[in-house]
Design a protein around this motif. Structure first.
Motif, PDB file in Angstrom:
ATOM      1  N   ARG A  23       1.736  -2.573   0.891  1.00  0.00           N
ATOM      2  CA  ARG A  23       1.192  -2.310   2.227  1.00  0.00           C
ATOM      3  C   ARG A  23       1.300  -0.823   2.518  1.00  0.00           C
ATOM      4  NH1 ARG A  23       4.612  -5.655   6.168  1.00  0.00           N
ATOM      5  NH2 ARG A  23       6.194  -4.602   4.975  1.00  0.00           N
ATOM      6  N   TRP A  37       1.519  -2.077   9.572  1.00  0.00           N
ATOM      7  CA  TRP A  37       1.465  -2.233   8.122  1.00  0.00           C
ATOM      8  C   TRP A  37       0.176  -2.944   7.734  1.00  0.00           C
ATOM      9  CZ3 TRP A  37       4.336   0.466   5.007  1.00  0.00           C
ATOM     10  CH2 TRP A  37       5.554   0.957   5.462  1.00  0.00           C
ATOM     11  N   LEU A  38      -0.635  -2.305   6.880  1.00  0.00           N
ATOM     12  CA  LEU A  38      -1.906  -2.835   6.413  1.00  0.00           C
ATOM     13  C   LEU A  38      -1.776  -3.219   4.946  1.00  0.00           C
ATOM     14  CD1 LEU A  38      -4.171  -0.031   7.915  1.00  0.00           C
ATOM     15  CD2 LEU A  38      -3.690  -2.285   8.915  1.00  0.00           C
ATOM     16  N   TYR A  39      -2.269  -4.390   4.588  1.00  0.00           N
ATOM     17  CA  TYR A  39      -2.234  -4.809   3.191  1.00  0.00           C
ATOM     18  C   TYR A  39      -3.271  -4.033   2.383  1.00  0.00           C
ATOM     19  CZ  TYR A  39       0.919  -8.562   4.349  1.00  0.00           C
ATOM     20  OH  TYR A  39       2.019  -9.264   4.763  1.00  0.00           O
ATOM     21  N   THR A  66      -1.520   1.193  -5.365  1.00  0.00           N
ATOM     22  CA  THR A  66      -1.072   1.461  -4.005  1.00  0.00           C
ATOM     23  C   THR A  66      -1.292   2.944  -3.735  1.00  0.00           C
ATOM     24  OG1 THR A  66       0.627  -0.245  -4.202  1.00  0.00           O
ATOM     25  CG2 THR A  66       0.881   1.311  -2.401  1.00  0.00           C
TER      26      THR A  66
END
Length: 75
Positions: A23, A37-39, A66
């Protein structure tokens, strides 16, 4: 809020401020707001065919990705 401003904010560019467990949190420069928090979408184990010009071919695997802090991302 008028529809044009909603659509203009639907997709934005921001800067990653933190990453954890697949995330990320993102800061939007026009407002200074930091997201929750963004996936980070992943396509685990995707096989990619590779066909080089010299005639041989082999497979490849995509790994997890990521973003890093301070990278620009599309949200």
């Amino acid at each position: 809020m008028d529809k044009s401003s909603i659509m203009g904010r639907l997709v934005q560019v921001g800067t990653v401020t933190a990453v954890s467990g697949g995330r990320a949190r993102v800061k939007f420069p026009d407002t200074g707001v930091i997201s929750g928090w963004l996936y980070v979408p992943q396509h685990q184990g995707a096989a990619v065919p590779v066909n080089p010009a010299d005639g041989h071919s082999h497979g490849a695997q995509l790994g997890a990705w990521t973003p890093k802090v301070n990278e620009n991302v599309l949200v």
